[in-house]
Design a protein around this motif. Structure first.
Motif, PDB file in Angstrom:
ATOM      1  N   PRO A 228      42.461 -55.136 -59.571  1.00  0.00           N
ATOM      2  CA  PRO A 228      41.251 -55.755 -60.113  1.00  0.00           C
ATOM      3  C   PRO A 228      40.565 -56.652 -59.086  1.00  0.00           C
ATOM      4  O   PRO A 228      41.220 -57.407 -58.365  1.00  0.00           O
ATOM      5  N   ILE A 229      39.228 -56.576 -59.033  1.00  0.00           N
ATOM      6  CA  ILE A 229      38.435 -57.353 -58.078  1.00  0.00           C
ATOM      7  C   ILE A 229      37.309 -58.066 -58.816  1.00  0.00           C
ATOM      8  O   ILE A 229      36.539 -57.430 -59.548  1.00  0.00           O
ATOM      9  N   ILE A 230      37.230 -59.384 -58.618  1.00  0.00           N
ATOM     10  CA  ILE A 230      36.122 -60.177 -59.136  1.00  0.00           C
ATOM     11  C   ILE A 230      35.266 -60.642 -57.969  1.00  0.00           C
ATOM     12  O   ILE A 230      35.793 -61.165 -56.981  1.00  0.00           O
ATOM     13  N   VAL A 231      33.973 -60.453 -58.058  1.00  0.00           N
ATOM     14  CA  VAL A 231      33.033 -60.992 -57.078  1.00  0.00           C
ATOM     15  C   VAL A 231      32.592 -62.375 -57.533  1.00  0.00           C
ATOM     16  O   VAL A 231      32.264 -62.572 -58.711  1.00  0.00           O
ATOM     17  N   VAL A 232      32.605 -63.330 -56.614  1.00  0.00           N
ATOM     18  CA  VAL A 232      32.063 -64.670 -56.858  1.00  0.00           C
ATOM     19  C   VAL A 232      31.009 -64.909 -55.792  1.00  0.00           C
ATOM     20  O   VAL A 232      31.321 -64.986 -54.609  1.00  0.00           O
ATOM     21  N   SER A 233      29.740 -64.998 -56.204  1.00  0.00           N
ATOM     22  CA  SER A 233      28.672 -65.029 -55.216  1.00  0.00           C
ATOM     23  C   SER A 233      27.492 -65.862 -55.705  1.00  0.00           C
ATOM     24  O   SER A 233      27.239 -65.959 -56.910  1.00  0.00           O
ATOM     25  N   ALA A 234      26.766 -66.437 -54.729  1.00  0.00           N
ATOM     26  CA  ALA A 234      25.523 -67.143 -55.050  1.00  0.00           C
ATOM     27  C   ALA A 234      24.381 -66.170 -55.290  1.00  0.00           C
ATOM     28  O   ALA A 234      23.312 -66.566 -55.767  1.00  0.00           O
ATOM     29  N   ARG A 235      24.585 -64.902 -54.975  1.00  0.00           N
ATOM     30  CA  ARG A 235      23.545 -63.894 -55.147  1.00  0.00           C
ATOM     31  C   ARG A 235      23.542 -63.445 -56.606  1.00  0.00           C
ATOM     32  O   ARG A 235      24.437 -62.747 -57.050  1.00  0.00           O
ATOM     33  N   ALA A 236      22.503 -63.882 -57.329  1.00  0.00           N
ATOM     34  CA  ALA A 236      22.442 -63.639 -58.768  1.00  0.00           C
ATOM     35  C   ALA A 236      21.473 -62.530 -59.146  1.00  0.00           C
ATOM     36  O   ALA A 236      21.277 -62.252 -60.329  1.00  0.00           O
ATOM     37  N   ASP A 237      20.857 -61.887 -58.156  1.00  0.00           N
ATOM     38  CA  ASP A 237      19.905 -60.829 -58.443  1.00  0.00           C
ATOM     39  C   ASP A 237      20.622 -59.630 -59.057  1.00  0.00           C
ATOM     40  O   ASP A 237      21.737 -59.274 -58.650  1.00  0.00           O
ATOM     41  N   THR A 238      19.985 -59.020 -60.027  1.00  0.00           N
ATOM     42  CA  THR A 238      20.585 -57.869 -60.699  1.00  0.00           C
ATOM     43  C   THR A 238      20.946 -56.762 -59.721  1.00  0.00           C
ATOM     44  O   THR A 238      21.985 -56.100 -59.864  1.00  0.00           O
TER      45      THR A 238
END
Length: 243
Positions: free
Chosen positions: A78-88
């Motif tokens: 399992p991989i979760i992305v955590v990013s400041a990029r909120a664009d769809t």
């Protein structure tokens, strides 16, 4: 083995954020390794074999998208992305690359830990029974009776075969297929699938379901461009039609 802390790899080039995540996740009982670059992350996956990953997208020369694609070549953790990029578009691109979930910065650590717990539950389900299985579930379900290469789902074993080949489904893809196969011919809305497959919910665009359905089709359909097994019901959602 019971009592063994799950191994988690945090991939983040911002030192304070990476350190804060490590401390918080160690408090939650994880055995945490760190990577400050994409290249280091790929190397650690090969040597440390983590059970889960938390990945930032903006990592320098090898970004998070590339890391996820590289990891997905050999691993289904399992991989979760955590990013400041909120664009769809970024969210969809990360999911297309192979991420299972996406959290935008700034975030609360409790949100990360809640999503990790949900992914671990799903991972445990994938190794045995999923949330849709019960003691009376069939040992296998034939989804496509193609004479040369039948498509067979073995939910209790966590496998899907096309003929003799085991298909490399990710955990989320497997859960989606099991959920759809739990009621062949029934239409599942995107929201219903989010609630059933993601469990904790997804606080963002419902198109996360569309992305994972597209990925699932590339693996289970003989012609993904003209799907016959996992079909779209326009305006309503998705339905599984065994062949």
């Amino acid at each position: 083995m019971a009592g063994v802390a799950p191994r988690l790899l945090v991939v983040e080039d911002d030192d304070p954020i990476r350190t804060a995540l490590r401390w918080a996740l160690e408090d939650e009982g994880y055995d945490v390794a760190e990577a400050a670059s994409g290249e280091e992350a790929v190397a650690l996956v090969a040597t440390a074999t983590p059970d889960l990953m938390v990945v930032d997208l903006m990592l320098g020369s090898m970004d998070g998208f590339a890391v996820i694609r590289e990891v997905r070549r050999e691993h289904d953790l399992p991989i979760i992305v955590v990013s400041a990029r909120a664009d769809t578009h970024d969210i969809v691109a990360a999911l297309e690359a192979g991420a299972d979930d996406y959290v935008t910065k700034p975030f609360q650590v409790k949100e990360i830990t809640a999503r990790l717990r949900a992914l671990r539950r799903r991972a445990g389900a994938g190794a045995g029974a999923t949330g849709t299985a019960d003691a009376g579930a069939p040992a296998e379900v034939v989804l496509d009776r193609h004479p040369a290469a039948p498509l067979v789902l073995r939910e209790m074993r966590g496998t899907v075969h096309r003929g003799e080949q085991q298909l490399p489904l990710t955990l989320t893809e497997f859960r989606l297929l099991c959920e759809l196969a739990s009621a062949p011919g029934r239409v599942f809305s995107r929201q219903a699938l989010l609630e059933r497959v993601w469990e904790h919910g997804f606080f963002g665009d419902e198109r996360i379901v569309d992305v994972h359905i597209r990925r699932l089709r590339t693996k289970v359909e003989l012609d993904p461009g003209a799907p016959r097994i996992v079909v779209t019901v326009r305006g309503l959602g998705y339905r599984l039609d065994p062949q």
